[in-house]
Write an enzyme that holds these catalytic residues in place. Sequence first.
Site, PDB file in Angstrom:
ATOM      1  N   GLU A  56      -3.705  20.480 -25.483  1.00 42.80           N
ATOM      2  CA  GLU A  56      -4.348  20.046 -24.387  1.00 42.80           C
ATOM      3  C   GLU A  56      -3.601  19.112 -23.393  1.00 42.80           C
ATOM      4  OE1 GLU A  56      -8.927  19.733 -25.258  1.00 42.80           O
ATOM      5  OE2 GLU A  56      -7.836  19.436 -27.106  1.00 42.80           O
ATOM      6  N   ASP A  95      -0.304  18.614 -23.290  1.00 46.42           N
ATOM      7  CA  ASP A  95       0.742  19.556 -22.613  1.00 46.42           C
ATOM      8  C   ASP A  95      -0.090  20.518 -21.525  1.00 46.42           C
ATOM      9  OD1 ASP A  95       2.367  18.544 -24.322  1.00 46.42           O
ATOM     10  OD2 ASP A  95       2.412  20.304 -25.695  1.00 46.42           O
ATOM     11  N   ILE A 154      14.311 -16.592 -31.587  1.00 43.47           N
ATOM     12  CA  ILE A 154      13.474 -17.534 -32.363  1.00 43.47           C
ATOM     13  C   ILE A 154      14.431 -18.087 -33.665  1.00 43.47           C
ATOM     14  CG2 ILE A 154      11.088 -17.988 -33.519  1.00 43.47           C
ATOM     15  CD1 ILE A 154      10.495 -15.145 -32.578  1.00 43.47           C
ATOM     16  N   GLU A 170       2.098 -13.247 -36.250  1.00 44.00           N
ATOM     17  CA  GLU A 170       2.261 -12.116 -35.703  1.00 44.00           C
ATOM     18  C   GLU A 170       3.408 -11.312 -36.281  1.00 44.00           C
ATOM     19  OE1 GLU A 170       3.730 -12.647 -31.748  1.00 44.00           O
ATOM     20  OE2 GLU A 170       2.059 -13.811 -31.117  1.00 44.00           O
ATOM     21  N   LYS A 216       7.002  -9.628 -37.201  1.00 44.61           N
ATOM     22  CA  LYS A 216       8.138  -9.630 -36.561  1.00 44.61           C
ATOM     23  C   LYS A 216       8.553  -8.165 -36.539  1.00 44.61           C
ATOM     24  CE  LYS A 216      12.638 -12.356 -36.148  1.00 44.61           C
ATOM     25  NZ  LYS A 216      13.276 -11.075 -35.993  1.00 44.61           N
ATOM     26  N   CYS A 246      28.185  16.513 -72.511  1.00 45.44           N
ATOM     27  CA  CYS A 246      28.589  17.586 -73.753  1.00 45.44           C
ATOM     28  C   CYS A 246      29.662  18.624 -73.449  1.00 45.44           C
ATOM     29  CB  CYS A 246      27.038  18.333 -73.868  1.00 45.44           C
ATOM     30  SG  CYS A 246      26.531  19.483 -72.801  1.00 45.44           S
TER      31      CYS A 246
HETATM   32  S1  IVH Z   1       8.538 -14.300 -29.522  1.00 46.59           S
HETATM   33  C1  IVH Z   1      10.516 -17.573 -27.691  1.00 46.59           C
HETATM   34  N1  IVH Z   1       7.283 -12.551 -31.370  1.00 46.59           N
HETATM   35  O1  IVH Z   1      12.693 -11.495 -32.769  1.00 46.59           O
HETATM   36  C2  IVH Z   1      10.137 -16.666 -28.781  1.00 46.59           C
HETATM   37  N2  IVH Z   1       9.627 -12.285 -31.090  1.00 46.59           N
HETATM   38  O2  IVH Z   1      15.046 -13.587 -32.805  1.00 46.59           O
HETATM   39  C3  IVH Z   1      10.685 -15.177 -28.226  1.00 46.59           C
HETATM   40  N3  IVH Z   1      10.782 -10.396 -32.420  1.00 46.59           N
HETATM   41  O3  IVH Z   1      14.468 -11.490 -29.804  1.00 46.59           O
HETATM   42  C4  IVH Z   1      10.329 -14.166 -29.056  1.00 46.59           C
HETATM   43  N4  IVH Z   1       8.758  -9.751 -33.204  1.00 46.59           N
HETATM   44  O4  IVH Z   1      13.337  -9.295 -30.249  1.00 46.59           O
HETATM   45  C5  IVH Z   1       8.688 -12.946 -30.651  1.00 46.59           C
HETATM   46  N5  IVH Z   1       6.213 -11.022 -32.679  1.00 46.59           N
HETATM   47  C6  IVH Z   1       7.245 -11.425 -31.983  1.00 46.59           C
HETATM   48  C7  IVH Z   1       8.529 -10.678 -32.205  1.00 46.59           C
HETATM   49  C8  IVH Z   1       9.701 -11.213 -31.661  1.00 46.59           C
HETATM   50  C9  IVH Z   1      10.052  -9.301 -33.189  1.00 46.59           C
HETATM   51  C10 IVH Z   1      12.141 -10.389 -32.278  1.00 46.59           C
HETATM   52  C11 IVH Z   1      12.522 -10.437 -30.667  1.00 46.59           C
HETATM   53  C12 IVH Z   1      13.311 -11.768 -30.630  1.00 46.59           C
HETATM   54  C13 IVH Z   1      13.742 -11.925 -31.857  1.00 46.59           C
HETATM   55  C14 IVH Z   1      14.060 -13.502 -32.066  1.00 46.59           C
END
Ligand code: IVH
Length: 688
Positions: free
Chosen positions: A33, A35, A81, A113, A115, A410
């Site tokens: 649908e 598409d 980070i 959150e 990562k 074997c």
């Molecule tokens: S916050 C100032 N939140 O991890 C903080 N980064 O080494 C900026 N990443 O380059 C990043 N999940 O690509 C943030 N929930 C999350 C994330 C996240 C993955 C990655 C992002 C960043 C790297 C940090």
Amino acid sequence: MSPEKRARALREAIERHNRLYYVEDAPQISDAEYDRLFQELQRLEEEHPALRTADSPTARVGGAPLPELQPVRHEIPMLSIRTETDTSDAGAVAFDNRMRRELGLERVQYAAEPKFDGLAVSLLYEGGRLERAATRGDGEVGEDVTHNVRTIRSVPLTLLARAPRRLEVRGEVYMDRRDFEKLNQRQQASGGKVFVNPRNAAAGAVRQLDPKLAAQRPLRFFAYGIGVTQGWQVPSTQSGVLDELERLGLPVSRERRVVEGAEGLIEYHRHMGERRRELPFDIDGVVYKVNSLEAQARLGFVAREPRWAVAHKYPAQEEMTEVLGIAVQVGRTGVLTPVAKLQPVFVGGVTVTNATLHNEDELRRKDVWVGDRVVVRRAGDVIPEIVGVSAPGPRRAQDRFEMPRTCPVCGSPTVRVEGEAATRCTGGLYCKAQRKQTLLHFAGRRAMDIEGLGEKVVDQLVEREIVANPADLYRLDAQTLSGLDRMGEKSAANLVESIGASRERTLPRFIYALGIPGVGEEVAKILARQFGSLEALMQADWAKAAQDKEAVRKENARRKKAGDPSLEVPFEGIGPELMESIQTFLHEPHNAQVIRRLLAEIRLSKPEPAGRAVEGKTFVLTGSLATMTRDEAQAALEQLGHKVASSVSRKTDYVVAGADAGSKLEKARELGVPVLDEKQLARLLGRI
Ligand code: IVH
């Protein structure tokens, strides 16, 4: 409706369905649908070029390949980070201690959150429209990847209601594991590049010069923060920012939480560690952020990293190492499995020295040679495997793997049946490897459950030619066993006893224990139910079975048309090939002889109840049950050989407590008698 109105309606509908599918995970229409809507819009725009707009979903893939990616300077640098390398709880405690100290607070609130494991991008929306997308680059200057990011259907081209004048959304472009696997299958079929992991595949796609290629990559996006904003009432917390982004139609992870204190962080880290394997995408850790934006501003930055955030990792699931050699293992049914011997590497929480390469085709597909550097993956409890080659070694002629022509155990010739991936040893039970595996399978916990009959014992029994097949096990005595290495008198006596205990087992277990190729636990249960005895199974008329099955199938087709209830199909799940494999196995003279001998040793018992096996225990029932009367429950328990008593004492094994249970339940708690609820009882009775 005017073409103009219709085009607008279609655009809105398509973007809404994109959002439902990719952002809210709640699609309302089928792909077909979708598409149809899309094609209708394409047609309209072709007929009336004046109706084309830049934010039309048909314009997601547009334009010619670029000669190169243009640099973009970030108005606010994109930071990275700090990573907490201590993957234990201490990592979370250290961060919380630091935050409390620096903020001078008793208790700090955090936004927690996942990562995401992809590539960071910045999306600039002006007047609610996606104007530009850029990679992070070195944090100051990234690359313009608008043409590719526009092809990601979870990235809205226009924001929903009351969009800010200017809003920079930051987040991660990634790929779901399943999409990644499908992509790799396609790549392989077309002779294209096979990617090592979803992150590499995503990163490569985002930086493509040709948006048509990027559009074929199943990319997704999650927002996790903001950059510049104008004309926007910025919420006061990180969690509030994400809530607002969600309201504007951006995809934000549902796995995010607001938690407090070190305990909250630890609990989240643990929780996500368990969720990890169920998530459709890879995460390599979680991110903790001080929730208050005002507190974040006070904490500020060190170098390129904010003080208010930390990434708390999980032990890596993938690592690189070197292939030292490729050995071949022979399994129970004679299948030869190539196994890479690795430079030991710590991955997925354990040290890995071997990784399976499955079979010859798989090994060729991944093109693994001795001396190569490879990526090893161990996710959850699955056996470690080689994902792919990261850097080829010297690749001298002798480094190339060849499937052996003779069995390494074997010496019998090996064969590869046409159309099958497996190469097999033709030695049958002459092959000691097959003998050992047959015995280990027979003694396994889910088969005859012979405690104490592990690899070391089986190795010796076979090497010294004391035991050649499962029937021989029942002739072993303590004296013979105590002659084995590392086997004391006590363990020898225990082993004789557990072999004795295995003389009584149920028919499905016994059938499974025989190790018939293709017969796992489920098929064994079907066979047991269908035949009722091993003799009947041995004498089965498989040609007739196939006919019966066909006849019931036909009858059911007729009944379905007539709206009548259907009949149970006999041998459901057992196809003609499996039937043949069972027949060949059972009638092979050596097997038939072993089975006859086993039948003389073993007494097949009534099936045990599903779930935990409890035999001859004393139960007390109290309170009212919802799905059965107490009398019914008592009868069912007694049928399984349990006793039901009327009062609770130290001799009671279990108390089953229904609703409004009173003094008996109290007494059980007092005496520490285990208490079962109705569901556990039903499970014990094999009803659920
Ligand atoms: S916050 C100032 N939140 O991890 C903080 N980064 O080494 C900026 N990443 O380059 C990043 N999940 O690509 C943030 N929930 C999350 C994330 C996240 C993955 C990655 C992002 C960043 C790297 C940090």
